[in-house]
Write an enzyme that holds these catalytic residues in place. Structure first.
Site, PDB file in Angstrom:
ATOM      1  N   THR A  44       0.811  -1.219   0.000  1.00 51.53           N
ATOM      2  CA  THR A  44       0.000   0.000   0.000  1.00 51.53           C
ATOM      3  C   THR A  44       0.844   1.268   0.000  1.00 51.53           C
ATOM      4  O   THR A  44       1.959   1.288   0.550  1.00 51.53           O
ATOM      5  CB  THR A  44      -0.926   0.014   1.241  1.00 51.53           C
ATOM      6  OG1 THR A  44      -1.535   1.305   1.355  1.00 51.53           O
ATOM      7  CG2 THR A  44      -0.160  -0.249   2.514  1.00 51.53           C
ATOM      8  N   TYR A  68      -1.510   0.373  10.103  1.00 51.51           N
ATOM      9  CA  TYR A  68      -1.772  -0.403   8.883  1.00 51.51           C
ATOM     10  C   TYR A  68      -0.568  -0.317   7.939  1.00 51.51           C
ATOM     11  O   TYR A  68      -0.042  -1.336   7.480  1.00 51.51           O
ATOM     12  CB  TYR A  68      -3.039   0.120   8.198  1.00 51.51           C
ATOM     13  CG  TYR A  68      -3.221  -0.411   6.808  1.00 51.51           C
ATOM     14  CD1 TYR A  68      -3.346  -1.779   6.589  1.00 51.51           C
ATOM     15  CD2 TYR A  68      -3.242   0.437   5.711  1.00 51.51           C
ATOM     16  CE1 TYR A  68      -3.498  -2.274   5.304  1.00 51.51           C
ATOM     17  CE2 TYR A  68      -3.393  -0.054   4.428  1.00 51.51           C
ATOM     18  CZ  TYR A  68      -3.518  -1.411   4.232  1.00 51.51           C
ATOM     19  OH  TYR A  68      -3.659  -1.892   2.971  1.00 51.51           O
TER      20      TYR A  68
HETATM   21  N1  UFG Z   1     -13.426  10.152   3.022  1.00 45.27           N
HETATM   22  C1  UFG Z   1     -14.357  11.078   3.415  1.00 45.27           C
HETATM   23  N2  UFG Z   1     -15.515  10.602   3.957  1.00 45.27           N
HETATM   24  C2  UFG Z   1     -15.775   9.279   4.120  1.00 45.27           C
HETATM   25  C3  UFG Z   1     -14.810   8.350   3.701  1.00 45.27           C
HETATM   26  C4  UFG Z   1     -13.632   8.832   3.151  1.00 45.27           C
HETATM   27  O1  UFG Z   1     -14.171  12.271   3.307  1.00 45.27           O
HETATM   28  O2  UFG Z   1     -16.850   8.945   4.639  1.00 45.27           O
HETATM   29  C5  UFG Z   1     -12.177  10.648   2.434  1.00 45.27           C
HETATM   30  C6  UFG Z   1     -10.957  10.234   3.231  1.00 45.27           C
HETATM   31  O3  UFG Z   1     -10.671  11.162   4.243  1.00 45.27           O
HETATM   32  C7  UFG Z   1      -9.891  10.189   2.142  1.00 45.27           C
HETATM   33  C8  UFG Z   1     -10.665   9.792   0.890  1.00 45.27           C
HETATM   34  O4  UFG Z   1     -12.028  10.066   1.168  1.00 45.27           O
HETATM   35  O5  UFG Z   1      -9.383  11.462   1.927  1.00 45.27           O
HETATM   36  C9  UFG Z   1     -10.527   8.336   0.561  1.00 45.27           C
HETATM   37  O6  UFG Z   1     -10.847   7.591   1.739  1.00 45.27           O
HETATM   38  P1  UFG Z   1     -11.000   6.007   1.723  1.00 45.27           P
HETATM   39  O7  UFG Z   1     -11.367   5.590   3.106  1.00 45.27           O
HETATM   40  O8  UFG Z   1     -11.866   5.595   0.596  1.00 45.27           O
HETATM   41  O9  UFG Z   1      -9.548   5.538   1.347  1.00 45.27           O
HETATM   42  P2  UFG Z   1      -8.178   5.833   2.133  1.00 45.27           P
HETATM   43  O10 UFG Z   1      -7.436   6.811   1.291  1.00 45.27           O
HETATM   44  O11 UFG Z   1      -8.321   6.111   3.553  1.00 45.27           O
HETATM   45  O12 UFG Z   1      -7.608   4.376   2.121  1.00 45.27           O
HETATM   46  C10 UFG Z   1      -6.948   3.836   1.051  1.00 45.27           C
HETATM   47  C11 UFG Z   1      -6.993   2.322   1.183  1.00 45.27           C
HETATM   48  C12 UFG Z   1      -6.245   1.915   2.412  1.00 45.27           C
HETATM   49  C13 UFG Z   1      -4.889   2.554   2.428  1.00 45.27           C
HETATM   50  C14 UFG Z   1      -4.999   4.034   2.321  1.00 45.27           C
HETATM   51  C15 UFG Z   1      -3.691   4.748   2.336  1.00 45.27           C
HETATM   52  O13 UFG Z   1      -8.321   1.874   1.274  1.00 45.27           O
HETATM   53  O14 UFG Z   1      -6.125   0.521   2.415  1.00 45.27           O
HETATM   54  O15 UFG Z   1      -5.651   4.342   1.098  1.00 45.27           O
HETATM   55  O16 UFG Z   1      -3.881   6.020   2.892  1.00 45.27           O
HETATM   56  F1  UFG Z   1      -4.252   2.289   3.567  1.00 45.27           F
END
Ligand code: UFG
Length: 327
Positions: free
Chosen positions: A117, A141
């Site tokens: 990741t 993670y």
């Molecule tokens: N977000 C929101 N509201 C929500 C959900 C997400 O604003 O309800 C935002 C998050 O803050 C982030 C973006 O949308 O900026 C994407 O969020 P996700 O949860 O979809 O994905 P992440 O970037 O947190 O996670 C992904 C992978 C993880 C990995 C991570 C690395 O799913 O496995 O990228 O940062 F670890």
């Protein structure tokens, strides 16, 4: 062309990988504890219910199926959860992977494709990350995945375990044929949450932070279509089978989208309003994570063909309306 052991084959990315392996003439053998995956998602080869922490079961699987390679997707992968309960991540991801790697080398299986990741990089100043960027994870993670990367390097030195590591950026979309798709319970990922808000399955999408140092104040991520992502895995496997050396590849498109931009495209694709509320930052979130894919393109010949935001949301929306798993 042989069996490939796919850990986490009942999950979102693993199930799409199984379909791609089957299309490439291989037999995916899914190994999954169904903690976050779905039995209904296992459609393209045999299923073995089991946990990576159970070494005897792993040994039995290697004996029974003699896989030519391992694709290792099984992991807990929620940044927020990893901040609350790091032990869970170190035990499940790191100890589980150690069992898997030891079982593989004991069985003489030395071809390994690993799902890592961009969270291993942590917060960076670089605008576009490449594989040489320092790995300084800011959540448990990312730390757990970095530890597994180190483990693979050590087992290559000691046992000749040849491996390809893919560092994913954000994955979205679904199988265009609708056989498999993204279905998490609970759901935490941006695109499916937006689609839930659009069709009334939840009240609103909460934007996690509007005060980031980005043009519109929301976090920026690099989104890759799950179909493109799994194509890279098949190419990575072929690379190893053709004698390629162990490599690390980022899988991104080089284009970042803010949360507000994903919302805008979701409105455009679905032609529906998205109820939105603005909330505080989510712990563990980086401001911006965007990758180049120069190395994967140059060395594997990988080209993301479906990774426009429009295509990802179109495919996710189709799955959202027609597909789901019962169990
Ligand atoms: N977000 C929101 N509201 C929500 C959900 C997400 O604003 O309800 C935002 C998050 O803050 C982030 C973006 O949308 O900026 C994407 O969020 P996700 O949860 O979809 O994905 P992440 O970037 O947190 O996670 C992904 C992978 C993880 C990995 C991570 C690395 O799913 O496995 O990228 O940062 F670890």
């Amino acid at each position: 062309m042989g069996n490939v052991l796919v850990t986490g084959g009942a999950g979102y990315i693993g199930s799409h990988a199984c379909k791609a392996l089957r299309a490439a003439g291989m037999t995916p053998v899914t190994f999954d504890n169904l903690s976050t995956g779905w039995r209904d998602a296992v459609k393209f080869g045999p299923f073995v219910y089991g946990d990576l922490l159970d070494r005897p079961v792993l040994d039995t699987v290697f004996e029974e199926y003699s896989p030519v390679a391992v694709m290792h997707f099984a992991a807990l992968s929620l940044v927020g959860e990893s901040m609350r309960d790091p032990g869970l991540y170190w035990r499940n991801n790191v100890s589980g992977s150690l069992n898997l790697i030891e079982a593989a080398v004991a069985a003489g299986c030395r071809t390994f494709v690993f799902s890592s990741t961009c969270a291993t990089y942590g917060e960076q100043d670089n605008v576009v990350l490449d594989e040489t960027a320092a790995q300084q994870p800011i959540n448990a993670y990312g730390a757990s995945k970095r530890a597994i990367e180190d483990m693979l390097r050590d087992f290559e030195a000691s046992h000749g375990l040849r491996h390809v590591i893919f560092r994913y950026f954000n994955v979205a979309g679904a199988d265009p044929e609708g056989e498999v798709g993204e279905f998490h319970r609970p759901e935490t990922h941006l695109v499916p949450l937006i689609l839930d808000a659009i069709d009334g399955k939840r009240d609103a999408l909460t934007i996690f932070g509007t005060d980031y140092d980005t043009p519109d104040g929301t976090c920026i991520r690099d989104y890759v279509h799950v179909g493109d992502l799994v194509d890279a895995h098949v190419l990575g496997l072929k690379w190893l089978q053709e004698g390629g050396e162990s490599r690390v590849f980022n899988l991104g498109t080089g284009t970042g989208f803010s949360v507000r931009e994903v919302l805008d495209e979701s409105r455009a694709v679905t032609n529906r309003a998205v109820p939105v509320v603005e909330g505080p930052r989510r712990p563990g979130d980086c401001t911006r994570l965007v990758s180049g894919s120069t190395r994967a393109e140059a060395e594997l010949g990988w080209h993301p063909r479906r990774s426009t935001m429009k295509q990802m949301i179109t495919d996710a929306w189709r799955w959202h309306q027609t597909g789901h798993y019962e169990g």
